[in-house]
Design a protein around this motif. Structure first.
Motif, mmCIF file in Angstrom:
data_model
loop_
_atom_site.group_PDB
_atom_site.id
_atom_site.type_symbol
_atom_site.label_atom_id
_atom_site.label_comp_id
_atom_site.label_asym_id
_atom_site.label_seq_id
_atom_site.Cartn_x
_atom_site.Cartn_y
_atom_site.Cartn_z
ATOM 1 N N VAL A 18 5.931 -3.744 -10.923
ATOM 2 C CA VAL A 18 4.778 -4.156 -11.723
ATOM 3 C C VAL A 18 3.938 -2.958 -12.143
ATOM 4 N N GLN A 19 3.707 -2.032 -11.203
ATOM 5 C CA GLN A 19 2.783 -0.936 -11.447
ATOM 6 C C GLN A 19 3.421 0.246 -12.173
ATOM 7 N N TYR A 20 4.662 0.563 -11.819
ATOM 8 C CA TYR A 20 5.282 1.778 -12.354
ATOM 9 C C TYR A 20 6.559 1.498 -13.159
ATOM 10 N N SER A 21 6.877 0.235 -13.379
ATOM 11 C CA SER A 21 8.055 -0.176 -14.163
ATOM 12 C C SER A 21 9.356 0.385 -13.602
ATOM 13 N N VAL A 75 0.822 -1.210 0.000
ATOM 14 C CA VAL A 75 0.000 0.000 0.000
ATOM 15 C C VAL A 75 0.852 1.254 0.000
ATOM 16 N N ILE A 76 1.874 1.286 0.851
ATOM 17 C CA ILE A 76 2.683 2.497 0.945
ATOM 18 C C ILE A 76 3.451 2.734 -0.344
ATOM 19 N N ALA A 77 3.905 1.669 -0.997
ATOM 20 C CA ALA A 77 4.619 1.819 -2.258
ATOM 21 C C ALA A 77 3.683 2.316 -3.366
ATOM 22 N N LEU A 78 2.477 1.774 -3.421
ATOM 23 C CA LEU A 78 1.504 2.234 -4.412
ATOM 24 C C LEU A 78 1.172 3.711 -4.228
ATOM 25 N N GLN A 79 0.911 4.097 -2.975
ATOM 26 C CA GLN A 79 0.519 5.479 -2.693
ATOM 27 C C GLN A 79 1.634 6.460 -3.028
ATOM 28 N N PHE A 80 2.841 6.189 -2.525
ATOM 29 C CA PHE A 80 3.941 7.112 -2.755
ATOM 30 C C PHE A 80 4.361 7.124 -4.221
ATOM 31 N N GLY A 81 4.306 5.963 -4.869
ATOM 32 C CA GLY A 81 4.637 5.928 -6.286
ATOM 33 C C GLY A 81 3.697 6.801 -7.098
ATOM 34 N N TYR A 82 2.423 6.778 -6.758
ATOM 35 C CA TYR A 82 1.428 7.587 -7.470
ATOM 36 C C TYR A 82 1.646 9.080 -7.232
ATOM 37 N N PHE A 83 1.821 9.460 -5.958
ATOM 38 C CA PHE A 83 1.929 10.890 -5.657
ATOM 39 C C PHE A 83 3.272 11.472 -6.090
ATOM 40 N N LEU A 84 4.349 10.694 -5.966
ATOM 41 C CA LEU A 84 5.645 11.198 -6.418
ATOM 42 C C LEU A 84 5.675 11.350 -7.934
ATOM 43 N N GLY A 85 4.869 10.523 -8.640
ATOM 44 C CA GLY A 85 4.779 10.650 -10.089
ATOM 45 C C GLY A 85 4.212 11.995 -10.515
ATOM 46 N N ARG A 86 3.385 12.599 -9.690
ATOM 47 C CA ARG A 86 2.833 13.915 -10.005
ATOM 48 C C ARG A 86 3.914 14.985 -10.074
ATOM 49 N N PHE A 87 4.996 14.781 -9.297
ATOM 50 C CA PHE A 87 6.071 15.767 -9.256
ATOM 51 C C PHE A 87 7.262 15.358 -10.118
ATOM 52 N N GLY A 88 7.106 14.270 -10.846
ATOM 53 C CA GLY A 88 8.164 13.832 -11.729
ATOM 54 C C GLY A 88 9.358 13.207 -11.043
ATOM 55 N N VAL A 89 9.176 12.744 -9.816
ATOM 56 C CA VAL A 89 10.282 12.132 -9.069
ATOM 57 C C VAL A 89 9.895 10.731 -8.608
ATOM 58 N N GLN A 90 9.184 10.024 -9.447
ATOM 59 C CA GLN A 90 8.709 8.694 -9.082
ATOM 60 C C GLN A 90 9.857 7.723 -8.810
ATOM 61 N N TYR A 91 11.016 8.013 -9.386
ATOM 62 C CA TYR A 91 12.181 7.142 -9.196
ATOM 63 C C TYR A 91 12.681 7.139 -7.756
ATOM 64 N N THR A 92 12.247 8.118 -6.948
ATOM 65 C CA THR A 92 12.683 8.192 -5.543
ATOM 66 C C THR A 92 11.775 7.399 -4.616
ATOM 67 N N VAL A 93 10.846 6.650 -5.156
ATOM 68 C CA VAL A 93 9.865 5.966 -4.322
ATOM 69 C C VAL A 93 10.538 4.999 -3.348
ATOM 70 N N GLY A 94 11.624 4.356 -3.744
ATOM 71 C CA GLY A 94 12.316 3.420 -2.852
ATOM 72 C C GLY A 94 12.804 4.097 -1.593
ATOM 73 N N ARG A 95 13.315 5.315 -1.729
ATOM 74 C CA ARG A 95 13.814 6.051 -0.568
ATOM 75 C C ARG A 95 12.699 6.338 0.425
ATOM 76 N N VAL A 96 11.587 6.816 -0.089
ATOM 77 C CA VAL A 96 10.479 7.207 0.785
ATOM 78 C C VAL A 96 9.847 5.988 1.446
ATOM 79 N N VAL A 97 9.647 4.931 0.668
ATOM 80 C CA VAL A 97 9.002 3.727 1.197
ATOM 81 C C VAL A 97 9.828 3.111 2.315
ATOM 82 N N VAL A 98 11.127 2.940 2.080
ATOM 83 C CA VAL A 98 11.965 2.278 3.076
ATOM 84 C C VAL A 98 12.117 3.131 4.327
ATOM 85 N N LEU A 99 12.268 4.443 4.171
ATOM 86 C CA LEU A 99 12.332 5.310 5.347
ATOM 87 C C LEU A 99 11.048 5.237 6.161
ATOM 88 N N THR A 100 9.917 5.243 5.479
ATOM 89 C CA THR A 100 8.635 5.165 6.179
ATOM 90 C C THR A 100 8.472 3.837 6.907
#
Length: 247
Positions: A164-167, A57-82
């Motif tokens: 799977v979701q964001y490649s 869930v946290i990966a899906l949510q952050f991946g979606y919202f970070l994609g709005r700002f064009g920094v979806q590639y940073t999702v690993g950092r945010v997910v693991v810290l959280t």
């Protein structure tokens, strides 16, 4: 209000007695091992489910919202810290802790109302050393251990779903996490698990030993244990987070 303050004082006194008995002989390693197996190993399924879906869930949510700002590639950092600092210790404490705490309260409450605790005293044994210390120590061991397990499972689940979701490749996910996470982030969650384990064990044992009113009282103590441990975990989480960020 006064009665609640008295109960809180009694809990603190019991915590002090348990701490003293935990570091003075005689020790009972076999009882501790049994409690770790009974409370911890049997909690693995719910811990694994909690960690898996938290990561998803946290990966899906952050991946979606970070994609709005064009920094979806940073999702690993945010997910693991959280996961490391917040989600893993808190969710494990709220799910596994509720199960463990209520189980301890029900078990000791049944022994109290059937006068088994009084029989232990009559035989010259110490109920705190025999019944409480192994359970509290087991909670101190299993909650940090399950938190570490939840960290690992949550990371893997998060990496799979964003791939799977964001490649986003697994390499990019984990490399971003490794570039951001430091040891203090990991240890912060482990320390929270240690504190939460103490809360779960002490509250469950205390409520079980002061049960009154027969089997109805046991049920009341069980539900109270879940409520008290949940609120206490959230309060402790706030203060520990404040302390760790300040340090």
């Amino acid at each position: 209000m006064e009665a609640r303050l008295v109960r809180l004082g009694e809990l603190m006194v019991m915590a002090g007695k348990v701490a003293r008995r935990a570091v003075t002989p005689p020790f009972a390693p076999s009882a501790l091992v049994y409690q770790v197996e009974a409370l911890g190993v049997r909690s693995l399924p719910i811990a694994l489910l909690t960690a898996t879906f938290a990561g998803l869930v946290i990966a899906l949510q952050f991946g979606y919202f970070l994609g709005r700002f064009g920094v979806q590639y940073t999702v690993g950092r945010v997910v693991v810290l959280t996961l490391f600092r917040e989600l893993s210790p808190v969710l494990i404490a709220l799910t596994v802790g509720a199960r463990v705490g209520s189980g301890i309260a029900a078990e000791l409450g049944s022994m109290t109302v059937t006068e088994q605790v009084d029989a232990i005293r009559a035989l010259g044994a110490d109920p705190l050393r025999k019944l409480v210390v192994p359970r509290v120590l087991a909670c101190f061991i299993l909650m940090p251990a399950l938190t570490v397990l939840a960290d690992a499972i949550g990371m893997v689940a998060g990496a799979v779903i964003v791939n799977v979701q964001y490649s986003i490749s697994h390499t990019q996910f984990f490399q971003g996490a490794l570039d951001t996470v430091v040891m203090s982030d990991f240890l912060s969650g482990v320390f929270k698990g240690l504190v939460f384990g103490g809360i779960v064990g002490l509250v469950g044992c205390f409520r079980g030993l002061i049960v009154e009113g027969g089997t109805e009282g046991v049920g009341h103590a069980t539900t109270q244990t879940v409520a008290i441990t949940s609120v206490s975990v959230l309060l402790a989480d706030f203060f520990i987070t404040k302390l760790t960020l300040w340090l």
